[in-house]
Design an enzyme around this catalytic site. Structure first.
Site, PDB file in Angstrom:
ATOM      1  N   THR A  49       0.891  -0.980  -0.101  1.00 33.73           N
ATOM      2  CA  THR A  49       0.037  -0.010  -0.053  1.00 33.73           C
ATOM      3  C   THR A  49       0.849   1.205   0.038  1.00 33.73           C
ATOM      4  OG1 THR A  49      -0.210   0.394   2.443  1.00 33.73           O
ATOM      5  CG2 THR A  49      -1.742  -1.155   1.557  1.00 33.73           C
ATOM      6  N   CYS A  50       0.311   2.406   0.016  1.00 38.71           N
ATOM      7  CA  CYS A  50       0.985   3.581   0.007  1.00 38.71           C
ATOM      8  C   CYS A  50       1.998   3.779   1.355  1.00 38.71           C
ATOM      9  CB  CYS A  50       0.212   5.021  -0.271  1.00 38.71           C
ATOM     10  SG  CYS A  50      -0.943   5.174   1.267  1.00 38.71           S
ATOM     11  N   ARG A  52       2.934   0.851   3.198  1.00 38.23           N
ATOM     12  CA  ARG A  52       3.610  -0.497   3.694  1.00 38.23           C
ATOM     13  C   ARG A  52       3.953  -1.071   2.485  1.00 38.23           C
ATOM     14  NH1 ARG A  52       1.621  -1.720   8.054  1.00 38.23           N
ATOM     15  NH2 ARG A  52      -0.073  -0.161   8.278  1.00 38.23           N
ATOM     16  N   GLU A 114      -8.561   3.568  10.278  1.00 43.73           N
ATOM     17  CA  GLU A 114      -9.068   3.800   8.887  1.00 43.73           C
ATOM     18  C   GLU A 114      -9.546   2.659   8.204  1.00 43.73           C
ATOM     19  OE1 GLU A 114      -7.548   3.424   5.745  1.00 43.73           O
ATOM     20  OE2 GLU A 114      -5.386   2.626   6.080  1.00 43.73           O
ATOM     21  N   GLN A 120      -7.510  -3.316   1.515  1.00 46.01           N
ATOM     22  CA  GLN A 120      -6.158  -3.730   1.023  1.00 46.01           C
ATOM     23  C   GLN A 120      -5.728  -5.100   1.272  1.00 46.01           C
ATOM     24  OE1 GLN A 120      -4.658  -0.071   2.675  1.00 46.01           O
ATOM     25  NE2 GLN A 120      -4.821   1.013   0.379  1.00 46.01           N
ATOM     26  N   GLY A 189      -6.022  11.405 -10.969  1.00 48.77           N
ATOM     27  CA  GLY A 189      -6.546   9.879 -10.650  1.00 48.77           C
ATOM     28  C   GLY A 189      -7.906   9.956 -10.450  1.00 48.77           C
ATOM     29  N   GLY A 191      -9.292   6.878  -8.881  1.00 47.59           N
ATOM     30  CA  GLY A 191      -9.476   5.578  -8.191  1.00 47.59           C
ATOM     31  C   GLY A 191     -10.076   5.806  -6.628  1.00 47.59           C
ATOM     32  N   MET A 193      -8.968   6.633  -3.961  1.00 42.78           N
ATOM     33  CA  MET A 193      -8.576   7.632  -3.048  1.00 42.78           C
ATOM     34  C   MET A 193      -9.069   9.051  -3.549  1.00 42.78           C
ATOM     35  SD  MET A 193      -4.409   7.136  -1.846  1.00 42.78           S
ATOM     36  CE  MET A 193      -4.352   6.164  -0.235  1.00 42.78           C
ATOM     37  N   ALA A 194      -9.123   9.053  -4.970  1.00 47.63           N
ATOM     38  CA  ALA A 194      -9.767  10.068  -5.629  1.00 47.63           C
ATOM     39  C   ALA A 194     -11.119  10.515  -5.219  1.00 47.63           C
ATOM     40  CB  ALA A 194      -9.547  10.099  -7.115  1.00 47.63           C
TER      41      ALA A 194
END
Length: 429
Positions: A49-50, A52, A114, A120, A189, A191, A193-194
């Site tokens: 992930t962003c 880890r 979160e 994920q 982006g 996805g 997160m966007a």
């Protein structure tokens, strides 16, 4: 077989190191195949992930397995192992089990509690299944970790009002530009997160939001979720123009190389314009040299820690409640894993007893005569099978549940000696 995890996270490594080792979905199959060929690695799963990159492995020998996985990471990141080692963490056995449970529950996230991490972990499990990385131990561990993450969210309030990386990025932007309603905002982006960025920006009063994405279809799907927002959709070819005419730009794509660098922005950005750039992607979408421009304030995912810290204190009591639940899940997994030690002996004993039952049954039926045997064979067979099952049931249940490892080992050795069992050919069922 023992479980280990070797990895790095926002706690141990800065973003410029994490991005070197990031494994995107398209590269997972090759990475799993390469890891699976290591001499001491039997099973493998990857969580990237962003924040880890973690390699979970079932290994025959811990020290050798950890060394092989660490060397794989060093080669993948193009870093000497001596340099990378300071950023790596290594967890063995129960600590590795507990770690995945905590990750799945959001207790090890940059943003405490979160929810995105649960999806994920599920995605990492599916990819490992698809690419044949999982065996019995890791498949069960990931399934139990996912169940534990869901349980924590249903039985505690840890997920209520939790921040996400996206919401933290919006809060960071708001500390720099308080009135988002007057800002021209670009999101690169389309996805998950966007989507969360759009959601949080709208809640803060933003009205001028442009989406820049390579795939027009995904951009349309994102816009369809916010029909009242009047999002402006732009092609990737318009990227520099859109960013240069924005007050704030967020980047969250899966690109493996930076989309924005100093030269591109400097050429397009008017000297009297200021730009706030918030890059929440790993690998980074914004080159580090962009921060050298005097009219650009550039932030990355590691800069969110200060924002997140304000939210963390009120959530620590919820986290303590979650830890209690997770310890129950860890014990349940450990009990199941330890029970596997008894499987070869149990299987071998059952086979031996079943062979004896069949032999004695044939002798008895032959003495009773053909007519009687044909008429009553099923009844007599059911009787003998039932006797065997009832005799074996309670000892086998007790053996599986025995938590004292040394006592279990001695018991298994005694059974093998008393019944002359050869378990060398037995496999875990």
């Amino acid at each position: 077989m023992r479980i280990v995890v070797v990895g790095l996270s926002h706690r141990t490594a800065p973003v410029h190191v994490r991005e070197k080792l990031s494994i995107q979905d398209h590269a997972v199959e090759g990475a799993i195949a390469q890891l699976g060929q290591l001499p001491h690695v039997e099973e493998v799963a990857i969580l990237s992930t962003c924040n880890r990159l973690e390699i979970y492995a079932a290994v025959r020998e811990c020290q050798q397995g950890v060394r092989e996985v660490s060397q794989f990471l060093a080669e993948r990141g193009g870093l000497p192992l001596s340099q990378l080692r300071r950023h790596l963490f290594v967890l063995l056995h129960q600590d590795a089990t507990r770690h995945l449970m905590r990750v799945s529950a959001g207790l090890d996230s940059l943003v405490l509690g979160e929810g995105q991490i649960l999806a994920q972990v599920k995605h990492g499990h599916k990819l490992a299944q698809k690419h044949k990385g999982l065996g019995r131990l890791l498949d069960r561990l990931f399934k139990q970790a996912l169940a534990a993450g869901k349980r924590v969210r249903s039985e505690t309030n840890i997920g209520t009002g939790a921040m996400s990386i996206s919401s933290a990025a919006v809060e960071l932007a708001q500390t720099q530009v308080p009135d988002l309603g007057r800002c021209r905002i670009a999101i690169i982006g389309a996805g998950k997160m966007a989507r969360l960025l759009v959601q949080h920006l709208l809640s803060k009063g933003a009205t001028q939001i442009a989406i820049v994405n390579r795939s027009r279809q995904r951009a349309n799907e994102l816009a369809a979720q916010f029909p009242a927002a009047n999002l402006q959709l732009c092609e990737l070819s318009e990227l520099i123009e859109v960013v240069a005419t924005s007050d704030i730009a967020f980047t969250s794509t899966a690109a493996s190389e930076p989309l924005l660098d100093r030269a591109k922005i400097e050429a397009a950005l008017a000297p009297d314009c200021r730009l706030l750039l918030c890059d929440i992607a790993v690998p980074r979408n914004v080159s580090e040299d962009v921060g050298e421009l005097p009219q650009v304030d550039a932030f990355n995912v590691d800069d969110l820690k200060a924002v997140v810290a304000k939210n963390a204190e009120s959530r620590r009591q919820m986290a303590r409640e979650a830890e209690v639940l997770l310890e129950e899940e860890v014990r349940a997994y450990e009990l199941w894993q330890r029970s596997l030690d008894a499987v070869p002996t149990i299987s071998c004993l059952r086979e031996k007893v079943e062979t004896i039952r069949e032999q004695e049954l044939e002798k008895a039926l032959s003495r009773l005569g053909t007519e009687f045997a044909e008429k009553h064979k099923e009844t007599i067979e059911a009787l003998t099978r039932g006797i065997v099952n009832k005799i074996l049931h309670e000892p086998m249940v007790e053996l599986r549940a025995q938590q004292d490892i040394e006592m279990r080992r001695r018991t298994l050795q005694s059974l093998q000696l008393l019944f002359k069992l050869d378990v060398s050919e037995q496999q875990y069922g």
